[in-house]
Design an enzyme around this catalytic site. Sequence first.
Site, PDB file in Angstrom:
ATOM      1  N   TRP A  25       0.822  -1.220   0.000  1.00  0.00           N
ATOM      2  CA  TRP A  25       0.000   0.000   0.000  1.00  0.00           C
ATOM      3  C   TRP A  25       0.852   1.264   0.000  1.00  0.00           C
ATOM      4  CZ3 TRP A  25      -5.090   1.785   0.427  1.00  0.00           C
ATOM      5  CH2 TRP A  25      -5.238   3.070   0.960  1.00  0.00           C
ATOM      6  N   ASP A  28      -0.255   9.224   0.731  1.00  0.00           N
ATOM      7  CA  ASP A  28       0.304  10.562   0.483  1.00  0.00           C
ATOM      8  C   ASP A  28       1.792  10.599   0.132  1.00  0.00           C
ATOM      9  OD1 ASP A  28      -2.060  10.792   1.870  1.00  0.00           O
ATOM     10  OD2 ASP A  28      -1.232  11.960   3.515  1.00  0.00           O
ATOM     11  N   PHE A  84       3.089   9.076  10.254  1.00  0.00           N
ATOM     12  CA  PHE A  84       2.146   9.671   9.309  1.00  0.00           C
ATOM     13  C   PHE A  84       2.853  10.744   8.479  1.00  0.00           C
ATOM     14  CE2 PHE A  84      -2.495   8.765  10.855  1.00  0.00           C
ATOM     15  CZ  PHE A  84      -2.278   7.416  10.677  1.00  0.00           C
ATOM     16  N   ARG A 151      -1.850  16.971  12.765  1.00  0.00           N
ATOM     17  CA  ARG A 151      -0.936  16.211  11.909  1.00  0.00           C
ATOM     18  C   ARG A 151      -0.492  16.933  10.638  1.00  0.00           C
ATOM     19  NH1 ARG A 151      -5.823  13.303  11.676  1.00  0.00           N
ATOM     20  NH2 ARG A 151      -6.864  13.312   9.652  1.00  0.00           N
ATOM     21  N   ASP A 152       0.375  16.232   9.918  1.00  0.00           N
ATOM     22  CA  ASP A 152       0.840  16.576   8.572  1.00  0.00           C
ATOM     23  C   ASP A 152       1.687  17.847   8.537  1.00  0.00           C
ATOM     24  OD1 ASP A 152      -0.690  14.366   8.035  1.00  0.00           O
ATOM     25  OD2 ASP A 152      -2.384  15.491   7.214  1.00  0.00           O
ATOM     26  N   GLU A 206      -6.568  18.236   5.966  1.00  0.00           N
ATOM     27  CA  GLU A 206      -5.335  17.443   6.058  1.00  0.00           C
ATOM     28  C   GLU A 206      -4.257  18.055   5.153  1.00  0.00           C
ATOM     29  OE1 GLU A 206      -6.801  12.981   7.100  1.00  0.00           O
ATOM     30  OE2 GLU A 206      -6.884  13.425   4.983  1.00  0.00           O
ATOM     31  N   TRP A 304     -10.006   8.609  -0.671  1.00  0.00           N
ATOM     32  CA  TRP A 304     -10.336   7.765   0.488  1.00  0.00           C
ATOM     33  C   TRP A 304     -11.714   7.121   0.351  1.00  0.00           C
ATOM     34  CZ3 TRP A 304      -6.818   5.764   3.309  1.00  0.00           C
ATOM     35  CH2 TRP A 304      -5.657   6.456   3.625  1.00  0.00           C
TER      36      TRP A 304
HETATM   37  C1  FRU Z   1      -4.114  12.010   4.273  1.00  0.00           C
HETATM   38  C2  FRU Z   1      -3.792  11.340   5.592  1.00  0.00           C
HETATM   39  C3  FRU Z   1      -2.973  12.248   6.472  1.00  0.00           C
HETATM   40  C4  FRU Z   1      -2.254  11.288   7.364  1.00  0.00           C
HETATM   41  C5  FRU Z   1      -1.987  10.128   6.439  1.00  0.00           C
HETATM   42  C6  FRU Z   1      -1.999   8.785   7.111  1.00  0.00           C
HETATM   43  O1  FRU Z   1      -4.380  11.131   3.233  1.00  0.00           O
HETATM   44  O2  FRU Z   1      -4.994  10.952   6.232  1.00  0.00           O
HETATM   45  O3  FRU Z   1      -3.730  13.213   7.182  1.00  0.00           O
HETATM   46  O4  FRU Z   1      -1.077  11.818   7.901  1.00  0.00           O
HETATM   47  O5  FRU Z   1      -2.987  10.176   5.435  1.00  0.00           O
HETATM   48  O6  FRU Z   1      -1.581   7.786   6.224  1.00  0.00           O
END
Ligand code: FRU
Length: 493
Positions: A25, A28, A84, A151-152, A206, A304
Site C-alpha cells: 500500500w 500521500d 504519518f 498532523r501533517d 489534512e 479515500w
Molecule cells: C491524508 C492522511 C494524512 C495522514 C496520512 C496517514 O491522506 O490521512 O492526514 O497523515 O494520510 O496515512
Amino acid sequence: MATLPETQQVAVKRPELHFTAKKNWINDPNGLFFDGKQYHLYFQHNPNGVGHGFMSWGHAVSTDLVNWTELPIAILHGDVADIFSGSIVVDHENTSGFGNGSVPPVIAIYTAAAKDETNQSQAIAYSLDGGATFTKYEQNPILDRGSKDFRDPKVIRYESAEGSFWVMVAVEAIERRVLIYRSENLKDWTELSSFGPQAATAGIWECPDLFQLPVAGTDELKWVLIVSLNPGGIAGGSGSQYFVGEFDGTSFNPDQEQDAWDSLEFETLKQGRWLDYGRDFYAGVSFHGLPVNQQTIIAWMSNWDYARELPHGGWRGSMSTARQVDLVKDSDGKLEIRQCILGLPTAEETEQSTVNGEGRIELGSPALIELTTAGAVAEPVVVSLHRSDDTLISEISVESSLIQHRREAGLVSHELYSSNQRLPLPTDIDELLVQIVLDHGSIEILAADGRRSLTDQLTGEAVPAYAVVRTADGTTANVGVQTLRIQSTEINA
Ligand code: FRU
C-alpha cells in the site's frame, strides 16, 4: 454494490509515467525534496500489506520525475506510533545541531500517530547520508498539543530582511484549522497564528502546504496555502483546495476572505479554488529545494472514498505526474494556479488531424492527446476512449464545462467509483487547449493552458486502444496524438 475483497489480487497493469511501489500500500507523498541532483519522493507506505496500516515512509529517487527507483524504507513505524505524513528540509546551516560537520543534515518532520489513536504529535528524524537512512530524535515528540488529530507538518525556511527561521504548517484536522509555528532549531516550536475554518469545510482538513509562487509575466511573488480535505472535495470525497494571499512570517492572509461552507454541493464548492476537479488528486505538496519559479507538486492519485477497496496487483496506489505550478490572473483579476506536467518524454512523432464530424484515432501507450477547439464551442466536442474490443472506458465532453465520465467498464464495482466529474472552464479564452495524458490506470486532463486540471484513476484499465472524437456540425477540433516513449534511467541504488 459488491466491492472486491481486500485480498483479491488481479492483473492490474503498472503505470509507466507514475510512481508505484514494488509492492503493498501507498498513500500521500511525503518529504518531497530536491538535493541538487536527484528528486526524493517519500510516501506513506505499509511494508506489510495492501491495506492502510503500519504506516512508514517509503522512499524513491528520480532524476526526471518520471522514472523512479525505489530504495529501502526510510522511516519505519515503531511499536507505539505510526509515521504519518510530513515533510523534509535540508538544514544547510545545521541549526538543529544534528550535523557532523561534513554533510548538511536532512531532517524529516512527521506526525507520530499513536497506534491506539489517543494522540498525534510532531516528531523529527535526521539523516546524515543524504536522506537514505534516518535516526529518530530521542527527545521526540517536538510538538504535542495533547490532540488526537494534529498532523501533517510541512516545514519551510522563511527568509526575510530580519533573518531566516523555520515555519511549520500543520492541521487540527477536525477543527478545520491550519496552525502556523516558528522555530530556530527545528526542535523548539512557538505557535504564531492559525488559519480557518474557511471555504470548503464539509470534511476534515489534512496535508497543508505553504509556499511562494511567481505571478506569470510579473516580478510579483504571492503565497499559496494548500489545504486538502476529506470528504467534501469538489468531485466528492477527497479533494484539495487552495488560497492565494500573503504570509508575513506570522500569519497567512488570503486575498479573498471566504465564509466556511459546510456543503457538499457543487454550486457552492465551485466558488472556491481547487487544485484539481477529478476524483484522484489528494494530499498534493511541493518540493523543498527548488527555486520559486520551479515549484512542483505531486499528489496521491486516489480517493479515500474507495482507495482501500480498489483491485490491486500486490501493490496498491500511485502518485500523480509531477506538476510545475505558477499563478495567472483570471478574468476577474483573481490569481489562480496554473499547472504544467513535467517530465513527459518527447514523442518521436505526432499525428495531427482535423476533425469535423467524427474521427477515430489509434493510441499508443502511454499517450498524450492534445485537442484544440475555438474558445466557446456551441455544441460539445466529445472524446470517447475505448478498448480494442470497443468497450467504452471513459468519455470527455467539452463545452462551457469539461465533463469526464468514468465508466464502470472493467474491474471496479464500487458504488462511489463510477461518477462524472465536472470542471467549469474559464470564459476568457479564444482557443481552448485540452491535454489528456493516458497511462495504464489513469487519465490526467489539463485544460485552458493548465488553468484547470482533472485527474481520475481508470483502475485496471490499460491505456485505451483508440479514441473517437466527435464534433457537432460547424465545429472543428484539431487533434494531435503522441505515443510517449519512456527512456529508462534506473539509478544505481
Ligand atoms: C491524508 C492522511 C494524512 C495522514 C496520512 C496517514 O491522506 O490521512 O492526514 O497523515 O494520510 O496515512
